[in-house]
Design a protein around this motif. Sequence first.
Motif, PDB file in Angstrom:
ATOM      1  N   PHE A 116      -2.306  10.516 -21.521  1.00 10.23           N
ATOM      2  CA  PHE A 116      -1.420   9.411 -21.883  1.00 10.23           C
ATOM      3  C   PHE A 116       0.218  10.097 -21.795  1.00 10.23           C
ATOM      4  CE2 PHE A 116      -4.772   6.635 -22.707  1.00 10.23           C
ATOM      5  CZ  PHE A 116      -4.237   5.424 -22.241  1.00 10.23           C
ATOM      6  N   ARG A 117       0.062  11.530 -22.367  1.00  9.01           N
ATOM      7  CA  ARG A 117       1.283  12.238 -22.530  1.00  9.01           C
ATOM      8  C   ARG A 117       2.071  12.458 -21.345  1.00  9.01           C
ATOM      9  NH1 ARG A 117       2.884  18.151 -24.425  1.00  9.01           N
ATOM     10  NH2 ARG A 117       0.834  18.776 -23.622  1.00  9.01           N
ATOM     11  N   GLN A 118       1.334  12.836 -20.197  1.00  9.33           N
ATOM     12  CA  GLN A 118       1.885  12.885 -18.935  1.00  9.33           C
ATOM     13  C   GLN A 118       2.078  11.619 -18.290  1.00  9.33           C
ATOM     14  OE1 GLN A 118      -1.880  14.721 -17.273  1.00  9.33           O
ATOM     15  NE2 GLN A 118      -0.777  16.628 -16.622  1.00  9.33           N
ATOM     16  N   ALA A 119       1.369  10.420 -18.497  1.00  9.59           N
ATOM     17  CA  ALA A 119       1.727   9.136 -17.879  1.00  9.59           C
ATOM     18  C   ALA A 119       3.102   8.459 -18.307  1.00  9.59           C
ATOM     19  CB  ALA A 119       0.563   8.075 -18.049  1.00  9.59           C
ATOM     20  N   SER A 120       3.097   8.926 -19.832  1.00 12.20           N
ATOM     21  CA  SER A 120       4.372   8.243 -20.540  1.00 12.20           C
ATOM     22  C   SER A 120       5.569   8.994 -20.035  1.00 12.20           C
ATOM     23  CB  SER A 120       4.196   8.426 -22.144  1.00 12.20           C
ATOM     24  OG  SER A 120       3.254   7.596 -22.541  1.00 12.20           O
ATOM     25  N   ALA A 121       5.504  10.301 -19.696  1.00 11.45           N
ATOM     26  CA  ALA A 121       6.391  11.310 -19.254  1.00 11.45           C
ATOM     27  C   ALA A 121       7.005  10.590 -18.083  1.00 11.45           C
ATOM     28  CB  ALA A 121       6.259  12.464 -19.299  1.00 11.45           C
ATOM     29  N   VAL A 122       5.953  10.253 -17.043  1.00  9.39           N
ATOM     30  CA  VAL A 122       6.247   9.806 -15.736  1.00  9.39           C
ATOM     31  C   VAL A 122       7.160   8.633 -15.777  1.00  9.39           C
ATOM     32  CG1 VAL A 122       5.473   9.123 -13.485  1.00  9.39           C
ATOM     33  CG2 VAL A 122       4.492  11.085 -14.746  1.00  9.39           C
ATOM     34  N   VAL A 123       6.712   7.446 -16.659  1.00  4.38           N
ATOM     35  CA  VAL A 123       7.402   6.314 -16.959  1.00  4.38           C
ATOM     36  C   VAL A 123       8.740   6.692 -17.368  1.00  4.38           C
ATOM     37  CG1 VAL A 123       7.649   4.151 -18.225  1.00  4.38           C
ATOM     38  CG2 VAL A 123       5.388   5.088 -17.399  1.00  4.38           C
ATOM     39  N   GLY A 124       9.069   7.761 -18.184  1.00  5.52           N
ATOM     40  CA  GLY A 124      10.362   7.870 -18.647  1.00  5.52           C
ATOM     41  C   GLY A 124      10.993   8.523 -17.550  1.00  5.52           C
ATOM     42  N   PRO A 183       0.832  -1.362  -0.097  1.00 10.30           N
ATOM     43  CA  PRO A 183      -0.109   0.264   0.055  1.00 10.30           C
ATOM     44  C   PRO A 183       0.872   1.311   0.016  1.00 10.30           C
ATOM     45  CG  PRO A 183      -0.757  -1.680   1.748  1.00 10.30           C
ATOM     46  CD  PRO A 183       0.270  -2.194   1.120  1.00 10.30           C
ATOM     47  N   ARG A 184       2.026   1.168   0.744  1.00 12.10           N
ATOM     48  CA  ARG A 184       2.897   2.581   0.527  1.00 12.10           C
ATOM     49  C   ARG A 184       3.111   2.830  -0.794  1.00 12.10           C
ATOM     50  NH1 ARG A 184       5.943   6.188   3.092  1.00 12.10           N
ATOM     51  NH2 ARG A 184       8.075   6.402   2.248  1.00 12.10           N
ATOM     52  N   ASP A 185       3.488   1.851  -1.604  1.00 12.04           N
ATOM     53  CA  ASP A 185       3.790   2.217  -3.330  1.00 12.04           C
ATOM     54  C   ASP A 185       2.587   3.106  -3.650  1.00 12.04           C
ATOM     55  OD1 ASP A 185       6.358   1.608  -3.072  1.00 12.04           O
ATOM     56  OD2 ASP A 185       5.781  -0.487  -4.014  1.00 12.04           O
ATOM     57  N   ALA A 186       1.535   2.429  -3.640  1.00 14.41           N
ATOM     58  CA  ALA A 186       0.354   3.251  -4.001  1.00 14.41           C
ATOM     59  C   ALA A 186       0.166   4.670  -3.330  1.00 14.41           C
ATOM     60  CB  ALA A 186      -1.178   2.269  -3.796  1.00 14.41           C
ATOM     61  N   ASP A 187       0.475   4.792  -2.154  1.00 13.90           N
ATOM     62  CA  ASP A 187       0.263   6.129  -1.628  1.00 13.90           C
ATOM     63  C   ASP A 187       1.265   7.185  -2.295  1.00 13.90           C
ATOM     64  OD1 ASP A 187      -1.837   5.244  -0.093  1.00 13.90           O
ATOM     65  OD2 ASP A 187      -0.782   5.199   1.826  1.00 13.90           O
ATOM     66  N   LEU A 188       2.391   6.786  -2.321  1.00 15.03           N
ATOM     67  CA  LEU A 188       3.582   7.409  -2.978  1.00 15.03           C
ATOM     68  C   LEU A 188       3.367   7.751  -4.256  1.00 15.03           C
ATOM     69  CD1 LEU A 188       7.133   5.939  -1.684  1.00 15.03           C
ATOM     70  CD2 LEU A 188       6.069   8.515  -1.378  1.00 15.03           C
ATOM     71  N   MET A 189       2.691   6.679  -5.217  1.00 18.97           N
ATOM     72  CA  MET A 189       2.529   7.159  -6.495  1.00 18.97           C
ATOM     73  C   MET A 189       1.382   8.092  -6.659  1.00 18.97           C
ATOM     74  SD  MET A 189       3.720   6.182  -9.660  1.00 18.97           S
ATOM     75  CE  MET A 189       4.450   4.579  -9.356  1.00 18.97           C
ATOM     76  N   ALA A 190       0.486   8.195  -5.723  1.00 19.65           N
ATOM     77  CA  ALA A 190      -0.391   9.064  -5.751  1.00 19.65           C
ATOM     78  C   ALA A 190      -0.073  10.541  -5.595  1.00 19.65           C
ATOM     79  CB  ALA A 190      -1.631   8.591  -4.881  1.00 19.65           C
ATOM     80  N   ALA A 191       0.956  10.439  -4.654  1.00 23.85           N
ATOM     81  CA  ALA A 191       1.535  12.135  -4.443  1.00 23.85           C
ATOM     82  C   ALA A 191       2.196  12.560  -5.501  1.00 23.85           C
ATOM     83  CB  ALA A 191       2.550  11.633  -3.007  1.00 23.85           C
ATOM     84  N   LEU A 192       2.743  11.565  -6.239  1.00 28.29           N
ATOM     85  CA  LEU A 192       3.725  12.068  -7.481  1.00 28.29           C
ATOM     86  C   LEU A 192       2.664  12.205  -8.548  1.00 28.29           C
ATOM     87  CD1 LEU A 192       6.042  11.958  -9.551  1.00 28.29           C
ATOM     88  CD2 LEU A 192       5.933   9.523  -9.628  1.00 28.29           C
ATOM     89  N   LEU A 193       1.725  11.640  -8.710  1.00 32.83           N
ATOM     90  CA  LEU A 193       0.780  12.014  -9.880  1.00 32.83           C
ATOM     91  C   LEU A 193       0.078  13.245  -9.666  1.00 32.83           C
ATOM     92  CD1 LEU A 193      -1.019   8.417 -10.793  1.00 32.83           C
ATOM     93  CD2 LEU A 193       1.328   9.504 -11.446  1.00 32.83           C
ATOM     94  N   ARG A 194      -0.453  13.603  -8.117  1.00 34.92           N
ATOM     95  CA  ARG A 194      -0.743  14.899  -7.827  1.00 34.92           C
ATOM     96  C   ARG A 194       0.060  16.061  -8.501  1.00 34.92           C
ATOM     97  NH1 ARG A 194      -2.606  12.103  -3.359  1.00 34.92           N
ATOM     98  NH2 ARG A 194      -0.836  12.820  -2.029  1.00 34.92           N
ATOM     99  N   THR A 195       1.465  15.698  -7.821  1.00 39.55           N
ATOM    100  CA  THR A 195       2.631  16.744  -8.427  1.00 39.55           C
ATOM    101  C   THR A 195       2.442  16.927  -9.716  1.00 39.55           C
ATOM    102  OG1 THR A 195       3.662  16.228  -6.355  1.00 39.55           O
ATOM    103  CG2 THR A 195       4.928  17.334  -8.116  1.00 39.55           C
ATOM    104  N   VAL A 196       2.333  15.957 -10.661  1.00 43.27           N
ATOM    105  CA  VAL A 196       2.579  15.886 -12.121  1.00 43.27           C
ATOM    106  C   VAL A 196       1.333  16.668 -12.718  1.00 43.27           C
ATOM    107  CG1 VAL A 196       2.438  14.414 -14.167  1.00 43.27           C
ATOM    108  CG2 VAL A 196       4.116  14.087 -12.313  1.00 43.27           C
TER     109      VAL A 196
END
Length: 466
Positions: A450-458, A377-390
Amino acid sequence: MSRDILAGLDLLDAAGAEALAARTQSFAPVHLGTRDVPVGTLLDLIRKDDALLPPRTGHLGNWEDIALGRSGPMDFNTAICGQGHGYPLIYGFTQTETEPDGDTPAGGDAVYLPGSVVDRGGRRVLPLHTWDGRALVRRDRSRPLFCPLVSTEHEGSLVPLADLHWRRMHTIAGYRFELEASSIVTNAEAFTGMLTLLLEEAAAGPGPRRAFGELISHAVRLDGEVSRCEIRPDGRGFLLAGHRYGSARALAEAALEPFRALTGPQEFQDRLGTLPPVLPVVSHLLTSVLTGLFGTHLPDGPAGRDEDPFVTHLHWGARAMAGCPPRRGGYFTRKATVRGMRAIASTLLRSFPGARPLCVVLLPAPVFMLCPAGTDPRDADLMAALLRTVRAARPDAAYATATGWLQEHGEGFSAYLRGRFRDGSGVPHDGVLREPSVPVEPEGFRDLTFRQASAVVGAFEEVINA
């Protein structure tokens, strides 16, 4: 239906729908990783259309741990195929893996490991046999072997390697596996006619060497050795790696054999002694065009629904094909790829009855690498924080924003999630038995474009591999 798909994704202009409909454009590629289409918009479109199910072209090989959500970077297959966003369309023209030797890196398919059985994190190397002109004989693993022509030992008998993996795949519940080769063999008459036409046009054109290479990329000998090839016209026939085919149609018919080796592996193995010593292997460019025209995005058949003057083919592409723009574009957007596919589509549209223009909408599968395993679950919380910032940043700043955030906070993610983004990673086979899991969409994932999501993967790739 094809026009409706583009309209639903707001891609009519990007695809040049009017030119496609007017048949003044034969081929239009659209990479969703460069477009501001929300992830949720696409997933909702797929969910609402009972006929539409984009293929995810995974390789022949080991899918057990993929289906259980414990395959590291390959978990994007789990998210797509296990949750109804697509189905696994199995590409079989791969090669068995070899081991690294000193300065020589591993060869063949080191991701899906088709020359082995991987289960519960452990790997069992398979004995490999190929034809020597008289019988199937055991080979060493010093060179990659073309999977459709390889056999292995199973329960006291020699069985086609493709058949062994295919049977194992069909024990996996909840996954709809289809062979890409089946779409070709099912349309064998059309395939043969199209390839015959394309070969004849290539021979008569101004640049036959390149044109031939865009149709037939490799030659494979019956011992499983596959290599790049050059086709040369020879009177009315063609020379392929020293073997002469008497006509374009004879060469096109021979090109069906590697596909038949996958769809009917035992029957193919039984008649190895009757086949030509060298078989043509069609290019990925040609296969991509034909599987689009043959409607693999409608796996249950169009049933008269797709009556538009052009075909819109949705396709989930993985790391090599789709990349992660802007860091990596993937091979789909390379000029040579687009030029080759457009040349094939143009020839068919001009000269083959019933051919239609083709729009390929590439869906970047790696965006689902942002969906953590449900066991952490910690990964999901951290990822949500990253996506909010993006999402709070400008769309064109997604890559820089995510890179900066990861440099500061990225070590907080689990080793498993970080490992998804390491260069060269495939199905884990380190002997560690990992807990099964289901990828979890973090908060805000569907709101990303999808442009944002691909950029985060990169950004993950950049920071993890720095």
